[in-house]
Design a protein around this motif. Structure first.
Motif, mmCIF file in Angstrom:
data_model
loop_
_atom_site.group_PDB
_atom_site.id
_atom_site.type_symbol
_atom_site.label_atom_id
_atom_site.label_comp_id
_atom_site.label_asym_id
_atom_site.label_seq_id
_atom_site.Cartn_x
_atom_site.Cartn_y
_atom_site.Cartn_z
ATOM 1 N N THR A 47 1.127 -1.224 -0.233
ATOM 2 C CA THR A 47 0.256 0.285 -0.138
ATOM 3 C C THR A 47 0.391 1.284 0.014
ATOM 4 O OG1 THR A 47 -0.502 0.131 3.152
ATOM 5 C CG2 THR A 47 -2.079 -1.039 1.585
ATOM 6 N N PRO A 48 2.183 1.445 -0.806
ATOM 7 C CA PRO A 48 2.736 2.444 -1.287
ATOM 8 C C PRO A 48 1.286 3.592 -1.137
ATOM 9 C CG PRO A 48 2.779 1.371 -3.210
ATOM 10 C CD PRO A 48 2.031 0.372 -2.163
ATOM 11 N N TYR A 49 1.962 5.132 -1.126
ATOM 12 C CA TYR A 49 0.945 6.415 -2.044
ATOM 13 C C TYR A 49 1.293 6.901 -3.332
ATOM 14 C CZ TYR A 49 -1.987 10.615 -0.380
ATOM 15 O OH TYR A 49 -3.072 11.186 -0.444
ATOM 16 N N LEU A 50 3.098 5.869 -2.970
ATOM 17 C CA LEU A 50 3.335 6.212 -4.613
ATOM 18 C C LEU A 50 4.728 5.764 -4.528
ATOM 19 C CD1 LEU A 50 6.072 7.956 -4.874
ATOM 20 C CD2 LEU A 50 4.303 10.071 -3.598
ATOM 21 N N ALA A 51 5.158 5.106 -5.944
ATOM 22 C CA ALA A 51 5.709 4.191 -6.389
ATOM 23 C C ALA A 51 7.633 5.009 -6.709
ATOM 24 C CB ALA A 51 5.579 2.848 -6.573
ATOM 25 N N PRO A 52 8.359 5.379 -5.672
ATOM 26 C CA PRO A 52 9.061 6.090 -6.966
ATOM 27 C C PRO A 52 10.105 4.982 -7.575
ATOM 28 C CG PRO A 52 9.572 5.618 -4.642
ATOM 29 C CD PRO A 52 8.628 5.333 -4.750
ATOM 30 N N THR A 53 10.606 5.663 -8.804
ATOM 31 C CA THR A 53 11.571 4.855 -10.057
ATOM 32 C C THR A 53 12.731 5.108 -9.445
ATOM 33 O OG1 THR A 53 11.853 6.598 -11.485
ATOM 34 C CG2 THR A 53 9.922 5.240 -11.550
ATOM 35 N N PRO A 54 13.167 4.328 -10.175
ATOM 36 C CA PRO A 54 14.768 3.932 -9.418
ATOM 37 C C PRO A 54 15.979 5.389 -9.813
ATOM 38 C CG PRO A 54 14.592 2.536 -9.729
ATOM 39 C CD PRO A 54 13.324 3.167 -10.485
ATOM 40 N N GLN A 55 15.226 5.636 -11.824
ATOM 41 C CA GLN A 55 16.350 6.772 -11.915
ATOM 42 C C GLN A 55 15.128 8.338 -11.289
ATOM 43 O OE1 GLN A 55 14.536 4.291 -13.937
ATOM 44 N NE2 GLN A 55 15.557 4.007 -15.178
ATOM 45 N N TRP A 56 14.364 8.039 -11.194
ATOM 46 C CA TRP A 56 13.738 9.816 -10.162
ATOM 47 C C TRP A 56 14.863 9.705 -8.826
ATOM 48 C CZ3 TRP A 56 12.614 10.454 -4.985
ATOM 49 C CH2 TRP A 56 11.756 12.108 -4.838
ATOM 50 N N PHE A 57 15.223 8.707 -8.287
ATOM 51 C CA PHE A 57 16.193 8.997 -6.944
ATOM 52 C C PHE A 57 17.247 9.200 -7.987
ATOM 53 C CE2 PHE A 57 13.606 6.747 -4.471
ATOM 54 C CZ PHE A 57 13.552 7.184 -2.993
ATOM 55 N N PHE A 58 18.013 8.296 -8.605
ATOM 56 C CA PHE A 58 19.234 8.760 -8.515
ATOM 57 C C PHE A 58 19.569 10.250 -9.978
ATOM 58 C CE2 PHE A 58 23.118 7.797 -12.194
ATOM 59 C CZ PHE A 58 23.903 7.353 -11.544
ATOM 60 N N VAL B 274 21.320 3.373 -6.537
ATOM 61 C CA VAL B 274 20.557 2.947 -6.017
ATOM 62 C C VAL B 274 20.359 1.640 -6.680
ATOM 63 C CG1 VAL B 274 18.054 3.410 -6.966
ATOM 64 C CG2 VAL B 274 19.986 4.758 -7.079
ATOM 65 N N ILE B 275 19.615 0.700 -5.725
ATOM 66 C CA ILE B 275 19.775 -1.029 -6.227
ATOM 67 C C ILE B 275 18.059 -0.853 -6.074
ATOM 68 C CG2 ILE B 275 20.009 -3.201 -4.633
ATOM 69 C CD1 ILE B 275 22.522 -1.090 -3.802
ATOM 70 N N LEU B 276 17.677 -1.646 -6.867
ATOM 71 C CA LEU B 276 16.117 -2.430 -6.203
ATOM 72 C C LEU B 276 16.637 -3.886 -5.480
ATOM 73 C CD1 LEU B 276 14.689 -2.070 -10.451
ATOM 74 C CD2 LEU B 276 14.180 -0.614 -8.064
ATOM 75 N N LEU B 277 15.566 -4.282 -4.518
ATOM 76 C CA LEU B 277 15.474 -5.479 -4.110
ATOM 77 C C LEU B 277 14.679 -5.832 -4.488
ATOM 78 C CD1 LEU B 277 16.093 -4.208 -0.864
ATOM 79 C CD2 LEU B 277 18.145 -4.670 -2.167
ATOM 80 N N VAL B 278 15.073 -7.162 -5.787
ATOM 81 C CA VAL B 278 13.128 -8.123 -5.609
ATOM 82 C C VAL B 278 13.055 -9.268 -4.595
ATOM 83 C CG1 VAL B 278 13.032 -9.004 -8.184
ATOM 84 C CG2 VAL B 278 14.226 -7.459 -8.370
ATOM 85 N N PHE B 279 12.534 -9.244 -4.878
ATOM 86 C CA PHE B 279 11.965 -10.493 -3.402
ATOM 87 C C PHE B 279 11.893 -11.557 -3.999
ATOM 88 C CE2 PHE B 279 12.236 -6.741 -0.637
ATOM 89 C CZ PHE B 279 13.382 -7.141 0.046
ATOM 90 N N ASP B 280 12.293 -12.393 -3.237
ATOM 91 C CA ASP B 280 11.605 -13.929 -4.048
ATOM 92 C C ASP B 280 10.578 -14.266 -3.786
ATOM 93 O OD1 ASP B 280 13.062 -14.769 -1.108
ATOM 94 O OD2 ASP B 280 14.066 -16.392 -2.504
#
Length: 284
Positions: free
Chosen positions: A158-169, A182-188
Motif C-alpha cells: 500500500t504505497p501512496y506512490l512508487a518512486p522509480t530508480p531514475q527519479w532518485f538517481f 540505487v539498488i532494486l531489491l527483487v524479492f523471492d
C-alpha cells in the motif's frame, strides 16, 4: 516504517567509513532484529561505542506499531550503541517524534544542516509531495551528510506512490552529490532478494534507457547518496527523454564523479540469481 538487518548493516559500514555523529529518521523505525543480533552486528563492524553494555540492558521496541509481538531492538537504542545522537522527525507526534516537520512543504532554515545521516524508512513512498520531501531531506543533511532510503517501487504494501530508480538517481546527479547508489531489491517468495544496481557506466545520452525489470514479485528500492560541500538540493531534473544538450553535459560531468567512486555496492543479493537482468543494471 522500518527495515531489517541487511539495511542496518549498511549504516554500520558507512559509520565505519566516516563516523556519524547525528542521525535522523523520519518516523520511528521498526528494526526487525533483536538486541542480541544488533550487538553482534555493531561488534562485527567494529563500531560499538558502549563495550560495557549487556544484551539484557538494551531496550526492546514498545513504541512502533509494527513491533507488536516481536522482541526487536528499539531504534534509538541501536543508534546509541554506535554513539550516535538520534532525532526522530514526523508530521505529527505519532509514535513519539522529537521534532514535528511536514516534509510536503518547504522547511525552515533552522532545520537545515542538522543531521550527518538521514534514514528514510518508507517515507518517500508515503508522502503526497515526494520531490519537496527529498529536497527537504537533502537540506536537513550537513555538507557531507549521507542519505539512506528504503522504499517500495512496486504496488505492494500500500504505497501512496512508487518512486522509480531514475527519479532518485537523477536528483542526486543533477545536484552534484559526491556518490549515489540505487539498488532494486527483487524479492523471492521466501523473503530473499536479488539486488539490481543501476549501473552508472551504462547511462549515456541518447535513446538507450535503463529498463525496469518485468516481474510480479515485490520490489523494494534502496537509495544511498553522499553530499559534498558543493552539492545543491534545489535543482529539478528533466527526465532522460527530454533533456537539452546543456542538461546532458551537466549531468555527464557530475556522473563522472559517481563512476569514479571506490564504494562497493552496499546491499548485495541474499539469494542466487533468479531474475533476468535488463539493460542498465548489474546484479550485485
Amino acid at each position: 516504517m522500518g527495515f531489517g538487518g541487511t539495511v542496518a548493516a549498511t549504516v554500520c559500514m558507512e559509520h565505519k567509513r566516516r563516523p556519524v555523529n547525528r542521525i535522523c529518521s523520519f518516523g520511528r523505525q521498526t528494526l526487525f532484529f533483536t538486541p542480541e543480533a544488533a550487538l553482534n552486528m555493531v561488534r562485527y563492524y567494529g563500531v560499538l561505542q558502549r563495550p560495557e553494555i549487556k544484551v539484557e540492558d538494551i531496550p526492546v521496541d514498545d513504541v512502533t506499531t509494527a513491533s507488536t509481538g516481536g522482541k526487536y531492538i528499539r531504534d534509538d537504542a541501536f543508534w546509541n550503541l554506535m554513539g550516535m545522537k538520534f532525532t526522530c522527525i514526523d508530521v505529527s507526534a505519532y509514535e513519539g517524534a522529537d521534532k514535528i516537520i511536514n516534509l510536503n512543504m518547504p522547511i525552515s532554515k533552522d532545520d537545515h544542516g542538522i543531521a550527518d545521516m538521514i534514514i528514510d524508512g518508507s517515507t518517500i513512498d508515503n508522502v503526497f509531495n515526494p520531490a519537496q520531501a527529498l529536497q527537504n531531506m537533502g537540506a536537513i543533511l550537513t555538507e557531507r551528510g549521507r542519505y539512506i532510503g528504503v522504499n517500495v517501487t512496486s504496488l505492494h504494501c500500500t504505497p501512496y506512490l512508487a518512486p522509480t530508480p531514475q527519479w532518485f538517481f537523477d536528483y542526486f546527479v543533477f545536484n552534484g552529490w559526491a556518490d549515489c547508489q540505487v539498488i532494486l531489491l527483487v524479492f523471492d517468495n521466501a523473503g530473499g532478494y536479488n539486488s539490481l544496481m543501476l549501473d552508472p557506466m551504462q547511462i549515456t545520452p541518447g535513446p538507450n534507457v535503463p529498463v525496469f525489470p518485468i516481474t510480479t514479485q515485490q520490489i523494494g528500492i534502496y537509495a544511498f547518496a553522499e553530499k559534498r560541500i558543493e552539492s545543491t538540493t534545489h535543482k529539478i531534473p528533466n527526465q532522460q527523454h527530454y533533456r537539452s544538450d546543456a542538461e546532458w553535459n551537466e549531468f555527464m560531468v557530475n556522473l563522472q564523479r559517481i563512476r569514479a567512486s571506490d564504494r562497493s555496492p552496499l546491499l548485495p543479493s541474499t539469494v542466487p540469481k533468479f531474475i533476468d537482468i535488463p539493460f542498465g543494471w548489474r546484479l550485485v
